[in-house]
Design an enzyme around this catalytic site. Structure first.
Site, short mmCIF file in Angstrom:
data_model
loop_
_atom_site.label_atom_id
_atom_site.label_comp_id
_atom_site.label_asym_id
_atom_site.label_seq_id
_atom_site.Cartn_x
_atom_site.Cartn_y
_atom_site.Cartn_z
N GLU B 73 0.82 -1.22 -0.10
CA GLU B 73 0.15 0.02 0.39
C GLU B 73 0.46 1.23 -0.27
O GLU B 73 0.58 2.23 -0.21
CB GLU B 73 -0.53 0.14 1.47
CG GLU B 73 -2.12 -1.14 1.03
CD GLU B 73 -1.80 -1.91 1.62
OE1 GLU B 73 -0.43 -2.35 2.11
OE2 GLU B 73 -2.14 -3.12 2.24
N HIS B 142 -10.19 -6.24 10.32
CA HIS B 142 -11.06 -5.73 9.52
C HIS B 142 -12.49 -5.74 8.88
O HIS B 142 -13.12 -6.36 8.11
CB HIS B 142 -10.72 -7.76 8.47
CG HIS B 142 -9.95 -8.22 8.07
ND1 HIS B 142 -8.76 -8.74 8.68
CD2 HIS B 142 -8.87 -8.69 6.84
CE1 HIS B 142 -7.44 -8.82 8.48
NE2 HIS B 142 -7.83 -9.06 6.81
#
Lengths: 76, 349
Positions: B73, B142
């Site tokens: 990322e 998550h």
């Protein structure tokens, strides 16, 4: 009346497919070609287009396991 | 460009899409007419995105414009900032918003400040799409929403659709915006079978292009007794609660924020002026959150006292639990909203 079938040959025979989502409800009007349902195979989705225009009839519920060629509903 | 929001136009037969399909259709249409638009992210190529956001784009536009990246990322979101500075319009996917830690410098120190630091000479027209929300037992790394984390930082727009129609129109607006736009999408609404999908998120979505304006909330149900403000998944919970409350003689107005930043304070204040009561529902952490900001806004703007103290409902200030029993106990839902409203209106009933 036209049957709505699970598509054939789009995933491997040993992969499990489930009817993920009906985009229209029982008795609702659909137009030929729109996506009426989605099949989920290991986190990848496959579309089932409406085979005809008319009122939708659902015979397989969401989350049920389906096989290629299986009838999951119809349009009348 | 100002195409109209075509929410009011109703064709004879609805063309329903999931949010996943609406997002990928919007990106594809924009790539078709603007060669500077490209997509990067993890599993967004052949796989079409873990949440279906780029379905079919790889097959249509190829690997140069629909580029799978390693789990990096920091690198690919940093690259997107540079691309945006040099004339491209990248759409990048941060698979889970929970992973913002490793790439936050690129987001809030680079993307969000590029225009300010250059005196407006270098803009940053990039879209960062990212999944939010829990409810399916995926635990504390998550399942977060982090609306307030991103809404708090100046220089970025932050949007979250509650349905496919808005998802498409907001995505087209986001790609055409000269500023960085954080495009959040809620997993419970995405239309991916393995996550379950709230039926109300699948709605009529025209094939033709249209824009849903960034910064404009939508009143999705009118009522005069209380204003319920939600976003993403909690819009549907509020609507379900409002439907039950109607049977109990309480008419709730429901606002879908659609944009977190810039917040549509006018629509909220106008509604609360009318109803005199306010409950904000979101699934981010409670403290310093969306609810606090909205209640502060109303308290600052409205002259008279409300009919009862404004309230907020959110996930309490602990990491989201893995165990479904605990997770569902803590997350907002229609039943909790209904009981809270009845408690708030106690003196009226």
């Amino acid at each position: 009346m036209t049957d709505i079938l699970v598509p054939q040959g789009q995933w491997e025979p040993d992969q499990e497919a489930a009817l993920a989502t009906w985009l229209y409800g029982e008795g609702e009007a659909v137009q030929k070609g729109v996506t009426v349902a989605e099949i989920m195979v290991e986190k990848t989705s496959f579309e089932i287009p409406a085979p005809a225009s008319g009122a939708l009839s659902i015979s397989v519920r969401e989350d049920e396991i389906v096989l290629p060629g299986q009838v999951v509903g119809s349009v009348e | 460009m100002s195409l109209h929001d075509v929410a009011v136009e109703k064709p004879n037969v609805e063309r329903r899409l999931t949010i996943a399909k609406a997002m990928s259709e919007a990106i594809g249409q924009e790539m078709e007419q603007d060669p500077s638009v490209l997509v990067m992210g993890e599993d967004i190529g052949k796989m079409g995105g873990v949440f279906g956001t780029t379905t079919g784009l790889f097959e249509t536009f190829g690997g140069d414009r629909v580029r799978d990246t390693p789990i990096s990322e920091t690198a690919f979101i940093g690259a997107a900032v540079g691309m945006a500075a040099s004339g491209m319009r990248p759409v990048v996917e941060l698979m889970f918003v929970d992973f913002f830690g490793v790439c936050m410098d690129a987001i809030y120190n680079l993307a969000a400040k590029q225009s300010y630091f250059s005196g407006g000479k270098v803009s940053c027209p990039m879209v960062l799409m990212t999944s939010v929300g829990g409810g399916y037992g995926d635990a504390g790394q998550h399942s977060q929403c982090l609306y307030a984390t991103f809404g708090h930082l100046p220089g970025m727009k932050v949007v979250i659709p509650s349905n496919a129609h808005d998802a498409k129109g907001l995505m087209l607006s986001a790609i055409r915006d000269e500023n960085p736009v954080i495009f959040m999408f809620h997993k419970a609404l995405q239309g991916m079978g393995w996550l379950g999908t709230v039926a109300g998120s699948i709605n009529d979505t025209p094939e033709s292009e249209y824009l849903v304006p960034i910064g404009k909330a939508s009143i999705v149900r009118e009522g005069g007794d209380i204003t319920l403000v939600g976003l993403g998944a909690t819009v549907h919970q509020a609507l379900a609660a409002a439907s039950n409350l109607h049977d109990a003689g309480i008419d709730a107005e429901v606002i879908d924020l659609r944009t977190i930043s810039p917040l549509d304070r006018e629509t909220i204040c106008a509604s609360v002026s009318k109803t005199g009561r306010l409950l904000v529902v979101d699934d981010d952490y409670l403290s310093f959150g969306i609810g606090a900001e909205i209640i502060a806004t109303v308290s600052e703007a409205l002259p008279g006292p409300l009919k009862c103290p404004p309230q907020r409902m959110a996930h309490p200030d602990i990491p989201i639990p893995f165990t479904p029993v605990m997770e569902h106990f803590l997350l907002p839902d229609a039943g909790k909203i209904e009981s809270r409203v009845i408690a708030m209106l106690g003196e009226k009933k």
